[in-house]
Design an enzyme around this catalytic site. Structure first.
Site, PDB file in Angstrom:
ATOM      1  CE  LYS A  90      -2.878 -11.742   8.203  1.00  0.00           C
ATOM      2  NZ  LYS A  90      -4.146 -11.396   7.559  1.00  0.00           N
ATOM      3  CG  ASP A 148     -11.082 -14.861   6.245  1.00  0.00           C
ATOM      4  OD1 ASP A 148     -10.129 -15.419   6.811  1.00  0.00           O
ATOM      5  OD2 ASP A 148     -10.955 -13.911   5.453  1.00  0.00           O
ATOM      6  CE1 TYR A 157      -7.624  -6.617   3.297  1.00  0.00           C
ATOM      7  CE2 TYR A 157      -6.899  -8.572   4.479  1.00  0.00           C
ATOM      8  CZ  TYR A 157      -6.722  -7.652   3.467  1.00  0.00           C
ATOM      9  OH  TYR A 157      -5.655  -7.781   2.609  1.00  0.00           O
ATOM     10  CE1 TYR A 189      -3.399  -2.844   0.739  1.00  0.00           C
ATOM     11  CE2 TYR A 189      -2.006  -3.348   2.618  1.00  0.00           C
ATOM     12  CZ  TYR A 189      -3.032  -3.689   1.768  1.00  0.00           C
ATOM     13  OH  TYR A 189      -3.683  -4.882   1.955  1.00  0.00           O
TER      14      TYR A 189
HETATM   15  C1  LIG Z   1      -4.651 -11.368   6.155  1.00  0.00           C
HETATM   16  C2  LIG Z   1      -6.020 -11.822   5.891  1.00  0.00           C
HETATM   17  C3  LIG Z   1      -6.395 -12.324   4.634  1.00  0.00           C
HETATM   18  C4  LIG Z   1      -5.462 -12.345   3.455  1.00  0.00           C
HETATM   19  O1  LIG Z   1      -4.356 -13.162   3.650  1.00  0.00           O
HETATM   20  P1  LIG Z   1      -3.033 -12.941   2.752  1.00  0.00           P
HETATM   21  O2  LIG Z   1      -2.115 -14.020   3.199  1.00  0.00           O
HETATM   22  O3  LIG Z   1      -2.537 -11.561   3.050  1.00  0.00           O
HETATM   23  O4  LIG Z   1      -3.443 -13.072   1.342  1.00  0.00           O
HETATM   24  C5  LIG Z   1      -7.690 -12.782   4.476  1.00  0.00           C
HETATM   25  N1  LIG Z   1      -8.573 -12.754   5.487  1.00  0.00           N
HETATM   26  C6  LIG Z   1      -8.251 -12.296   6.709  1.00  0.00           C
HETATM   27  C7  LIG Z   1      -9.262 -12.329   7.809  1.00  0.00           C
HETATM   28  C8  LIG Z   1      -6.968 -11.799   6.958  1.00  0.00           C
HETATM   29  O5  LIG Z   1      -6.659 -11.306   8.163  1.00  0.00           O
END
Ligand SMILES: *Cc1c(COP(=O)(O)O)cnc(C)c1O
Length: 427
Positions: free
Chosen positions: A277, A248, A143, A15
């Site tokens: 992550k 997610d 997100y 960014y």
């Molecule tokens: C970081 C994140 C993503 C994206 O993961 P990347 O490895 O950066 O592509 C998707 N969903 C959530 C909730 C996240 O915190």
């Protein structure tokens, strides 16, 4: 040309505007919670390098597992071939997750695991003969990553919808769940968000493949914690309407919220879960999408007859080995006590910030501590302070926050909280 000069002139950072790059520190090495910068200065990585390094950097057991794997099989294609690290990781993931989730798709990053989950949902609905069900619903403030489809379900205001106007598919947004974590759950559907949920899901059911959301904790969309009952209500309605539910847990998975997975706060099992992550303890990029048997077998009935996704580096053995070692470190459950201690200390030490003029709210859950400001926080101030305070923080939007490694001891955690209070007092 110094490394920092080359970096400034040629390397893109997240960014950023290449014409006006922000300041960067040069990291020489990392160990445990510490980053060593050039000139030997040491700073605590209070971000766990974007929430990944739950056991600290360069954990000896993970590093050893990766070394051993490097000497045997750093990579092999997953098409028609498999290997022990993939099998071992699958066993560990399935043992940790709720019973229903038992078909694992490995991929490279969180965003891709979200893309995979969304493709699974659409293919499943097609297979069930429910044509037209290709849309998604989500809650505001989420997100889900920066790739194309993932971006379409990020918050439409603080995500990138405005910037990519017209280029992203239109998805359906529910308001952010109005009842916060820790508040009493009001039974009135007009107050608890269920009224809007009912309206949208019953009205749009024919167009919806799935609802996707982060359970309990919305991370990069604003560090907002909401009442788990919302998820139980959502599960009921998704079942009624034949809509899949995708959690997610890329940010929340593997202990961050005090439970192994945030879904445990609600006792709700999704049809598909996204993991990433902290999966490898932050040692190498890796992610997984895990579906129920029903979804996985359903997709097999689709026109394609197969699930249409297969990344080049799918199931990378080195990443699988790192992930196995990271999950082994979680296996004895000792992390639970450590995260509970971190939570108690964050609560006690961040609480004074509530009295500061610029502070709107203070929130803590598990190893997540947030001071939400009334005004937008300039991250470059925290950046410039790092060498003096010995703490690397990277605030975003209104939030000064930490997600420390679970291995952070009490004294070091106090350094983090005092650096946060320092920023909040002055901001
Ligand atoms: C970081 C994140 C993503 C994206 O993961 P990347 O490895 O950066 O592509 C998707 N969903 C959530 C909730 C996240 O915190």
């Amino acid at each position: 040309m110094t490394p920092l000069e080359f970096d400034r002139d040629h390397l893109w950072h997240p960014y950023t505007n290449v014409a006006k790059p922000g300041p960067v520190h040069l990291v020489k090495e990392a160990e445990g919670i510490w980053l060593t910068l050039d000139e030997g200065a040491r700073v605590i990585d209070a971000m766990s390098s974007w929430w990944c390094t739950i056991h600290g950097h360069r954990h000896p057991q993970i590093v050893q597992a990766m070394h051993d794997q490097l000497d045997r099989l750093p990579h092999v294609m997953f098409g028609g071939l498999t290997h022990d690290p993939a099998v071992e990781l699958g066993k560990r993931l399935i043992a940790m997750l709720p019973d229903a989730l038992d078909r694992v798709f490995y991929c490279d990053s969180g965003s891709v695991s979200v893309e995979v989950a969304m493709k699974m949902a659409v293919q499943y609905q097609m297979a069930m003969g429910r044509t037209g069900r290709s849309g998604f619903a989500t809650i505001r403030g989420g997100y889900h990553g920066d790739t194309w489809k993932a971006m379409s379900v990020c918050d439409p205001v603080n995500g990138m919808h405005g910037l990519f106007r017209g280029a992203l598919g239109i998805e359906h947004f529910l308001p952010r769940p109005p009842v916060q974590l820790g508040q009493d759950w009001p039974e009135d559907p007009a107050q608890n968000g269920v009224a809007e949920m009912d309206a949208l899901l019953s009205e749009r059911a024919d167009h919806l493949a799935a609802v996707i959301l982060e359970p309990v904790v919305q991370g990069a969309g604003g560090m907002y914690f909401y009442h788990p009952q919302y998820l139980a209500e959502l599960r009921k309605r998704c079942d009624q309407h034949g809509i899949l539910l995708i959690f997610d847990e890329i940010a929340t998975g593997f202990g961050r919220t005090g439970k192994a997975f945030a879904l445990e706060h609600a006792g709700v099992v999704p049809d598909i879960i996204c993991l990433g992550k902290a999966l490898t303890g932050g040692h190498i990029s890796f992610a997984a999408t895990v579906a129920t048997k029903a979804v996985a077998y359903g997709i097999g009935e689709s026109e394609a007859g197969v699930f249409m996704h297969g990344p080049t580096f799918m199931g990378n053995p080195l990443a699988c080995a790192a992930a196995c070692a990271s999950l082994d470190l979680l296996a004895d459950g000792a992390w639970q006590t450590r995260v509970a201690q971190i939570e108690a200390q964050l609560r006690a030490e961040l609480e004074p910030a509530r009295a500061f003029d610029g502070v709107a709210d203070v929130r803590v859950l598990g190893a997540i501590g947030v001071i939400q400001m009334k005004d937008w926080v300039d991250p470059s101030i925290a950046h410039a302070r790092a060498r003096d305070t010995g703490v690397y923080l990277r605030p975003f939007a209104y939030n000064i926050y930490t997600m420390p490694p679970f291995t952070t001891g009490p004294d070091d955690l106090s350094r983090i909280t005092s650096a946060m209070l320092g920023l909040a007092r002055e901001a």
